[in-house]
Design a protein around this motif. Structure first.
Motif, PDB file in Angstrom:
ATOM      1  N   ASN A  14      35.904  44.681  41.540  1.00 32.87           N
ATOM      2  CA  ASN A  14      36.936  45.292  40.689  1.00 32.87           C
ATOM      3  C   ASN A  14      38.350  44.971  41.160  1.00 32.87           C
ATOM      4  OD1 ASN A  14      35.352  46.492  38.738  1.00 32.87           O
ATOM      5  ND2 ASN A  14      34.992  48.303  40.008  1.00 32.87           N
ATOM      6  N   TRP A  15      38.495  44.518  42.410  1.00 34.46           N
ATOM      7  CA  TRP A  15      39.827  44.176  42.909  1.00 34.46           C
ATOM      8  C   TRP A  15      40.466  43.105  42.027  1.00 34.46           C
ATOM      9  CZ3 TRP A  15      38.037  43.948  48.699  1.00 34.46           C
ATOM     10  CH2 TRP A  15      37.932  45.250  49.194  1.00 34.46           C
ATOM     11  N   GLU A  16      39.655  42.154  41.592  1.00 32.11           N
ATOM     12  CA  GLU A  16      40.167  41.087  40.728  1.00 32.11           C
ATOM     13  C   GLU A  16      40.670  41.683  39.396  1.00 32.11           C
ATOM     14  OE1 GLU A  16      41.659  37.649  40.201  1.00 32.11           O
ATOM     15  OE2 GLU A  16      40.498  37.992  42.030  1.00 32.11           O
ATOM     16  N   LYS A  17      39.899  42.611  38.839  1.00 30.26           N
ATOM     17  CA  LYS A  17      40.303  43.264  37.585  1.00 30.26           C
ATOM     18  C   LYS A  17      41.568  44.097  37.789  1.00 30.26           C
ATOM     19  CE  LYS A  17      35.551  43.671  35.807  1.00 30.26           C
ATOM     20  NZ  LYS A  17      34.802  43.290  37.028  1.00 30.26           N
ATOM     21  N   GLN A  18      41.643  44.757  38.933  1.00 30.78           N
ATOM     22  CA  GLN A  18      42.836  45.546  39.254  1.00 30.78           C
ATOM     23  C   GLN A  18      44.063  44.635  39.282  1.00 30.78           C
ATOM     24  OE1 GLN A  18      41.343  47.917  42.713  1.00 30.78           O
ATOM     25  NE2 GLN A  18      43.351  48.887  42.530  1.00 30.78           N
ATOM     26  N   GLU A  20      44.454  41.755  37.764  1.00 34.25           N
ATOM     27  CA  GLU A  20      44.761  41.291  36.404  1.00 34.25           C
ATOM     28  C   GLU A  20      45.504  42.358  35.613  1.00 34.25           C
ATOM     29  OE1 GLU A  20      40.904  40.048  35.030  1.00 34.25           O
ATOM     30  OE2 GLU A  20      40.912  38.291  36.361  1.00 34.25           O
ATOM     31  N   SER A  21      45.118  43.597  35.802  1.00 39.21           N
ATOM     32  CA  SER A  21      45.779  44.698  35.107  1.00 39.21           C
ATOM     33  C   SER A  21      47.228  44.845  35.599  1.00 39.21           C
ATOM     34  CB  SER A  21      44.962  45.970  35.344  1.00 39.21           C
ATOM     35  OG  SER A  21      45.729  47.098  35.127  1.00 39.21           O
ATOM     36  N   LYS A  24      49.468  41.948  34.378  1.00 37.45           N
ATOM     37  CA  LYS A  24      49.894  42.129  32.985  1.00 37.45           C
ATOM     38  C   LYS A  24      51.062  43.122  32.911  1.00 37.45           C
ATOM     39  CE  LYS A  24      48.260  43.471  28.385  1.00 37.45           C
ATOM     40  NZ  LYS A  24      49.679  43.651  28.046  1.00 37.45           N
ATOM     41  N   HIS A  39      47.426  36.718  43.183  1.00 39.12           N
ATOM     42  CA  HIS A  39      46.697  37.718  43.952  1.00 39.12           C
ATOM     43  C   HIS A  39      46.505  37.115  45.344  1.00 39.12           C
ATOM     44  CE1 HIS A  39      42.738  40.315  44.120  1.00 39.12           C
ATOM     45  NE2 HIS A  39      43.654  40.732  44.981  1.00 39.12           N
TER      46      HIS A  39
END
Length: 174
Positions: A14-18, A20-21, A24, A39
Motif C-alpha cells: 500500500n505504500w506505493e498507493k499512498q 500515488e495518492s 496527485k 517516491h
C-alpha cells in the motif's frame, strides 16, 4: 512534542498507493512548478522493511521559490520544517509529530541531492542482495537506537554514501 521512536514495519504494498495518492494531491496544488516528483526512501523499494513514512522528493527549478509553496502545501497538511543543516533541499512533514506519515523533500531538479536520492533507490531496486544488507543494517540500528532517531539516521549514512558511490561508478563505466 513526542519523541519519535524507530519502528520498522514489514514491506507494505500500500505504500506505493499512498505515494500515488500524495503525488496527485501535490501536483493538484503545485501544478507545473513541479519538474519531477518521485517516491524515494525505503518505502519505495519492494520487500524492504521501513519506517512507515512515505518519502517524496520534488524537483523544482529554483530552491528560492520554496517559500511560495509553504501556504499551498499547508492546505494539504504538509508543514514546513526549517532544517538549517539541509543546504540543498527543503523539508516538509505530514502527520503528528513523532508519527509522521509523509516526508517531503524539495530540491532543484537534477541537483546532486535529486540525483543521489534516485541513484540510491534505483541501485537497491536493481540489487536485492544490497537491499537485504541495508535491511539488516537498519534492523540492527533500529534495535540499538530505537529511542534516538537522529542517531539511527546518522548511522545509516556511511552505507548510503558507499552505495551512491558504487552506483555512480557503474553509471560512468558504461
Amino acid at each position: 512534542m513526542t519523541k519519535s521512536i524507530v519502528i520498522l514495519s514489514e514491506y507494505n504494498p500500500n505504500w506505493e498507493k499512498q505515494f500515488e495518492s500524495e503525488e496527485k494531491r501535490i501536483l493538484d496544488i503545485l501544478g507545473d512548478r513541479v519538474v519531477g516528483i518521485e517516491h524515494i526512501g525505503s518505502t519505495s523499494i519492494k520487500g524492504l522493511e521501513a519506517k512507515p513514512i512515505i518519502d517524496i522528493i520534488i524537483g523544482i527549478q529554483d530552491l528560492d521559490e520554496v517559500s511560495n509553496y509553504v501556504p499551498p502545501l499547508s492546505e494539504i497538511e504538509y508543514e514546513y520544517v526549517p532544517k538549517p543543516m539541509f543546504k540543498d533541499r527543503r523539508f516538509f512533514r505530514k502527520g503528528l509529530w513523532g508519527q509522521g506519515t509523509c516526508h517531503l523533500h524539495i530540491c532543484e531538479f537534477n541537483s546532486s541531492e535529486w540525483i543521489e536520492k534516485l541513484l540510491f533507490r534505483d541501485y537497491l531496486r536493481l540489487h536485492p542482495q544490497v537491499a537485504k544488507e541495508y535491511a539488516s543494517l537498519k534492523k540492527e540500528l533500529a534495535s540499538k537506537y530505537q529511542f534516538d532517531r537522529p542517531t539511527y539516521t546518522k548511522k545509516k549514512e556511511p552505507f548510503i554514501k558507499t552505495i551512491i558511490e558504487k552506483a555512480n561508478k557503474e553509471i560512468h563505466s558504461k
